[in-house]
Design a protein around this motif. Structure first.
Motif, PDB file in Angstrom:
ATOM      1  N   ARG A 192     -80.230 -14.122 -18.458  1.00  0.00           N
ATOM      2  CA  ARG A 192     -79.405 -14.893 -17.541  1.00  0.00           C
ATOM      3  C   ARG A 192     -78.406 -13.965 -16.858  1.00  0.00           C
ATOM      4  NH1 ARG A 192     -75.798 -20.416 -18.571  1.00  0.00           N
ATOM      5  NH2 ARG A 192     -74.856 -20.435 -16.489  1.00  0.00           N
ATOM      6  N   ILE A 193     -78.127 -14.265 -15.591  1.00  0.00           N
ATOM      7  CA  ILE A 193     -77.144 -13.515 -14.810  1.00  0.00           C
ATOM      8  C   ILE A 193     -75.919 -14.402 -14.636  1.00  0.00           C
ATOM      9  CG2 ILE A 193     -76.654 -12.387 -12.616  1.00  0.00           C
ATOM     10  CD1 ILE A 193     -79.607 -11.748 -12.355  1.00  0.00           C
ATOM     11  N   PHE A 194     -74.768 -13.882 -15.035  1.00  0.00           N
ATOM     12  CA  PHE A 194     -73.510 -14.641 -14.968  1.00  0.00           C
ATOM     13  C   PHE A 194     -72.674 -14.138 -13.789  1.00  0.00           C
ATOM     14  CE2 PHE A 194     -74.878 -14.822 -19.366  1.00  0.00           C
ATOM     15  CZ  PHE A 194     -74.667 -16.136 -19.706  1.00  0.00           C
ATOM     16  N   ALA A 195     -72.254 -15.076 -12.946  1.00  0.00           N
ATOM     17  CA  ALA A 195     -71.370 -14.752 -11.828  1.00  0.00           C
ATOM     18  C   ALA A 195     -69.943 -14.572 -12.344  1.00  0.00           C
ATOM     19  CB  ALA A 195     -71.423 -15.862 -10.790  1.00  0.00           C
ATOM     20  N   PRO A 196     -69.082 -13.885 -11.570  1.00  0.00           N
ATOM     21  CA  PRO A 196     -67.705 -13.663 -12.035  1.00  0.00           C
ATOM     22  C   PRO A 196     -66.972 -14.956 -12.392  1.00  0.00           C
ATOM     23  CG  PRO A 196     -68.172 -12.251 -10.174  1.00  0.00           C
ATOM     24  CD  PRO A 196     -69.347 -13.159 -10.311  1.00  0.00           C
ATOM     25  N   LYS A 197     -67.155 -16.019 -11.644  1.00  0.00           N
ATOM     26  CA  LYS A 197     -66.447 -17.268 -11.931  1.00  0.00           C
ATOM     27  C   LYS A 197     -66.909 -17.908 -13.236  1.00  0.00           C
ATOM     28  CE  LYS A 197     -69.582 -20.064  -9.107  1.00  0.00           C
ATOM     29  NZ  LYS A 197     -69.675 -21.009  -7.957  1.00  0.00           N
ATOM     30  N   GLU A 198     -68.047 -17.450 -13.795  1.00  0.00           N
ATOM     31  CA  GLU A 198     -68.561 -18.016 -15.036  1.00  0.00           C
ATOM     32  C   GLU A 198     -68.030 -17.284 -16.266  1.00  0.00           C
ATOM     33  OE1 GLU A 198     -72.901 -19.821 -13.851  1.00  0.00           O
ATOM     34  OE2 GLU A 198     -72.766 -17.635 -14.074  1.00  0.00           O
ATOM     35  N   TYR A 199     -67.659 -16.019 -16.134  1.00  0.00           N
ATOM     36  CA  TYR A 199     -67.174 -15.308 -17.322  1.00  0.00           C
ATOM     37  C   TYR A 199     -65.682 -14.998 -17.270  1.00  0.00           C
ATOM     38  CZ  TYR A 199     -67.623 -10.974 -14.526  1.00  0.00           C
ATOM     39  OH  TYR A 199     -67.513 -10.005 -13.559  1.00  0.00           O
ATOM     40  N   LEU A 200     -65.012 -15.174 -16.123  1.00  0.00           N
ATOM     41  CA  LEU A 200     -63.573 -14.926 -16.061  1.00  0.00           C
ATOM     42  C   LEU A 200     -62.797 -16.106 -16.631  1.00  0.00           C
ATOM     43  CD1 LEU A 200     -63.188 -13.311 -12.507  1.00  0.00           C
ATOM     44  CD2 LEU A 200     -63.080 -12.155 -14.726  1.00  0.00           C
ATOM     45  N   ASP A 205     -57.990 -15.273 -10.188  1.00  0.00           N
ATOM     46  CA  ASP A 205     -58.466 -15.179  -8.810  1.00  0.00           C
ATOM     47  C   ASP A 205     -59.659 -14.224  -8.756  1.00  0.00           C
ATOM     48  OD1 ASP A 205     -58.832 -15.248  -6.118  1.00  0.00           O
ATOM     49  OD2 ASP A 205     -56.869 -14.430  -5.574  1.00  0.00           O
ATOM     50  N   VAL A 206     -60.797 -14.773  -8.370  1.00  0.00           N
ATOM     51  CA  VAL A 206     -62.012 -13.961  -8.316  1.00  0.00           C
ATOM     52  C   VAL A 206     -61.971 -12.973  -7.158  1.00  0.00           C
ATOM     53  CG1 VAL A 206     -64.527 -14.077  -8.169  1.00  0.00           C
ATOM     54  CG2 VAL A 206     -63.275 -15.877  -9.346  1.00  0.00           C
ATOM     55  N   THR A 207     -61.242 -13.295  -6.108  1.00  0.00           N
ATOM     56  CA  THR A 207     -61.252 -12.453  -4.903  1.00  0.00           C
ATOM     57  C   THR A 207     -60.432 -11.172  -5.044  1.00  0.00           C
ATOM     58  OG1 THR A 207     -59.368 -13.646  -3.962  1.00  0.00           O
ATOM     59  CG2 THR A 207     -61.573 -14.506  -3.477  1.00  0.00           C
ATOM     60  N   LYS A 208     -59.577 -11.090  -6.069  1.00  0.00           N
ATOM     61  CA  LYS A 208     -58.737  -9.893  -6.221  1.00  0.00           C
ATOM     62  C   LYS A 208     -59.495  -8.708  -6.785  1.00  0.00           C
ATOM     63  CE  LYS A 208     -54.217 -12.100  -6.557  1.00  0.00           C
ATOM     64  NZ  LYS A 208     -52.991 -12.247  -7.374  1.00  0.00           N
ATOM     65  N   GLY A 209     -60.454  -8.933  -7.650  1.00  0.00           N
ATOM     66  CA  GLY A 209     -61.245  -7.851  -8.208  1.00  0.00           C
ATOM     67  C   GLY A 209     -60.511  -7.080  -9.295  1.00  0.00           C
ATOM     68  N   ILE A 210     -61.131  -5.982  -9.695  1.00  0.00           N
ATOM     69  CA  ILE A 210     -60.572  -5.118 -10.740  1.00  0.00           C
ATOM     70  C   ILE A 210     -59.763  -4.019 -10.072  1.00  0.00           C
ATOM     71  CG2 ILE A 210     -61.107  -3.722 -12.757  1.00  0.00           C
ATOM     72  CD1 ILE A 210     -63.802  -5.093 -12.903  1.00  0.00           C
ATOM     73  N   SER A 211     -58.537  -3.841 -10.496  1.00  0.00           N
ATOM     74  CA  SER A 211     -57.676  -2.822  -9.909  1.00  0.00           C
ATOM     75  C   SER A 211     -58.214  -1.422 -10.196  1.00  0.00           C
ATOM     76  CB  SER A 211     -56.245  -2.958 -10.450  1.00  0.00           C
ATOM     77  OG  SER A 211     -55.736  -4.244 -10.167  1.00  0.00           O
ATOM     78  N   ALA A 212     -57.756  -0.453  -9.425  1.00  0.00           N
ATOM     79  CA  ALA A 212     -58.206   0.927  -9.593  1.00  0.00           C
ATOM     80  C   ALA A 212     -57.828   1.447 -10.973  1.00  0.00           C
ATOM     81  CB  ALA A 212     -57.588   1.806  -8.515  1.00  0.00           C
ATOM     82  N   ASN A 213     -58.814   2.065 -11.667  1.00  0.00           N
ATOM     83  CA  ASN A 213     -58.629   2.664 -12.997  1.00  0.00           C
ATOM     84  C   ASN A 213     -58.131   1.655 -14.028  1.00  0.00           C
ATOM     85  OD1 ASN A 213     -59.337   5.304 -11.975  1.00  0.00           O
ATOM     86  ND2 ASN A 213     -57.272   5.423 -11.117  1.00  0.00           N
ATOM     87  N   ALA A 214     -58.458   0.392 -13.845  1.00  0.00           N
ATOM     88  CA  ALA A 214     -58.053  -0.658 -14.797  1.00  0.00           C
ATOM     89  C   ALA A 214     -59.292  -1.162 -15.536  1.00  0.00           C
ATOM     90  CB  ALA A 214     -57.355  -1.807 -14.070  1.00  0.00           C
ATOM     91  N   LEU A 237     -74.548  -5.989 -12.094  1.00  0.00           N
ATOM     92  CA  LEU A 237     -75.223  -6.137 -10.803  1.00  0.00           C
ATOM     93  C   LEU A 237     -74.179  -6.546  -9.751  1.00  0.00           C
ATOM     94  CD1 LEU A 237     -78.390  -8.192 -11.890  1.00  0.00           C
ATOM     95  CD2 LEU A 237     -78.216  -5.718 -11.524  1.00  0.00           C
ATOM     96  N   PRO A 238     -74.484  -6.306  -8.466  1.00  0.00           N
ATOM     97  CA  PRO A 238     -73.559  -6.798  -7.439  1.00  0.00           C
ATOM     98  C   PRO A 238     -73.509  -8.314  -7.429  1.00  0.00           C
ATOM     99  CG  PRO A 238     -75.058  -5.145  -6.560  1.00  0.00           C
ATOM    100  CD  PRO A 238     -75.579  -5.508  -7.910  1.00  0.00           C
ATOM    101  N   ALA A 239     -72.325  -8.868  -7.365  1.00  0.00           N
ATOM    102  CA  ALA A 239     -72.154 -10.324  -7.316  1.00  0.00           C
ATOM    103  C   ALA A 239     -72.427 -10.809  -5.904  1.00  0.00           C
ATOM    104  CB  ALA A 239     -70.744 -10.712  -7.770  1.00  0.00           C
TER     105      ALA A 239
END
Length: 240
Positions: A192-200, A205-214, A237-239
C-alpha cells in the motif's frame, strides 16, 4: 607611318618605258618611281579578347563603378517593417516562455530562492494556484524504521515507525510511503502507498513540507488481519 631610306627605294625604269620617254622628246635617263613602304600586318588580338568580342559583341555594361575611398561615409540601411515586426514578436514570445517556465517551476524557484517566494505567492494568488515544496524523495533518507505488534491481544494490529530526514538545503515536500509486507521468504503479502495526509498527525499542514536538514517521525497503525507478516520493505515516492 615609319622612317625609311629613300635611296634604297630607287628602281631602274624598264627599257620600253625609256623608249617611250625618248620618243616624247625627253632625254633618256633614270626615273624615280615612288614606292610605298610595305605596312606590317596588324597584330592579332589575344584569344581572350577575340572570344569576348564574338560572344558579347553588343553587350553594354553601363558606366564603370566609382572608386570608393576611406573618406567616404557609409550608412546602414533602415530595417524594414517586417524585420521589426519579427523582432517584436520574438521578444514577446520570450516573455511568454519565461512566464510559462516560472509558472511550471514555481515551487522549485521558491525553494531555491526564498527571496522570490513572496512575489510568487502574490502571483499565484492572482492565478489561483499554490506553491508547494518540491517533491524530491531521493534527497530524503529513512534514518530508521521498525514494525512491531502494537497490542499482544490483537496480533493482527501492528505499528510502523519510521524516521525521515531531509538532507537538502531547502524545504522539501512530504513524500509518499510505499509499504510492502513480506513473509518469512521475503515474498510480498500486501502493498500500500500512503499519502502524506494519511500518515501525518492531525492538524499538521501538509503544504509546508519538511524543513531543510530536519527530520520527522512517522507512526502508522495497521490492521493486517490474517496476513501474519514477518517483515516489510519501506520506500519513498513522490506524492501526487
Amino acid at each position: 607611318m615609319a622612317v625609311f631610306d629613300g635611296l634604297e627605294a630607287l628602281v631602274v625604269v624598264p627599257e620600253p618605258a625609256q623608249a617611250a620617254a625618248g620618243s616624247a622628246g625627253e632625254g633618256a635617263g633614270f626615273r624615280l618611281e615612288p614606292v610605298e613602304p610595305e605596312q606590317a600586318p596588324a597584330a592579332a588580338p589575344p584569344p581572350a579578347a577575340r572570344a569576348a568580342e564574338t560572344e558579347y559583341p553588343d553587350k553594354d555594361y553601363g558606366r564603370a563603378p566609382e572608386q570608393l575611398s576611406l573618406d567616404d561615409q557609409f550608412y546602414v540601411a533602415e530595417p524594414r517593417r517586417g524585420a521589426r515586426a519579427w523582432a517584436v514578436g520574438a521578444v514577446l514570445l520570450a516573455f511568454v516562455l519565461a512566464g510559462q517556465a516560472t509558472y511550471l517551476f514555481r515551487s522549485e524557484l521558491a525553494a531555491q530562492y526564498p527571496g522570490l517566494k513572496p512575489h510568487l505567492v502574490r502571483l499565484c494568488g492572482a492565478l489561483r494556484c499554490e506553491i508547494l515544496p518540491p517533491q524530491r524523495p531521493k534527497q530524503i533518507a529513512i534514518e530508521a524504521s521498525d514494525l512491531q505488534v502494537a497490542d499482544p491481544a490483537r496480533p493482527g494490529v501492528i505499528q510502523l515507525t519510521a524516521t525521515l530526514r531531509n538532507h537538502a538545503g531547502h524545504d522539501l515536500g512530504y513524500p509518499a510511503l510505499d509499504l510492502v509486507l513480506t513473509n518469512t521468504k521475503e515474498h510480498a503479502l500486501a502493498r500500500r502507498i500512503f499519502a502524506p495526509k494519511e500518515y501525518l498527525e492531525r492538524g499538521k499542514d501538509v503544504t509546508k513540507g519538511i524543513s531543510a536538514n530536519a527530520e520527522i517521525t512517522v507512526r502508522l497503525d495497521l490492521d493486517t488481519g490474517d496476513l501474519n507478516p514477518a517483515g516489510f520493505r519501506l520506500d519513498l515516492l513522490p506524492a501526487q
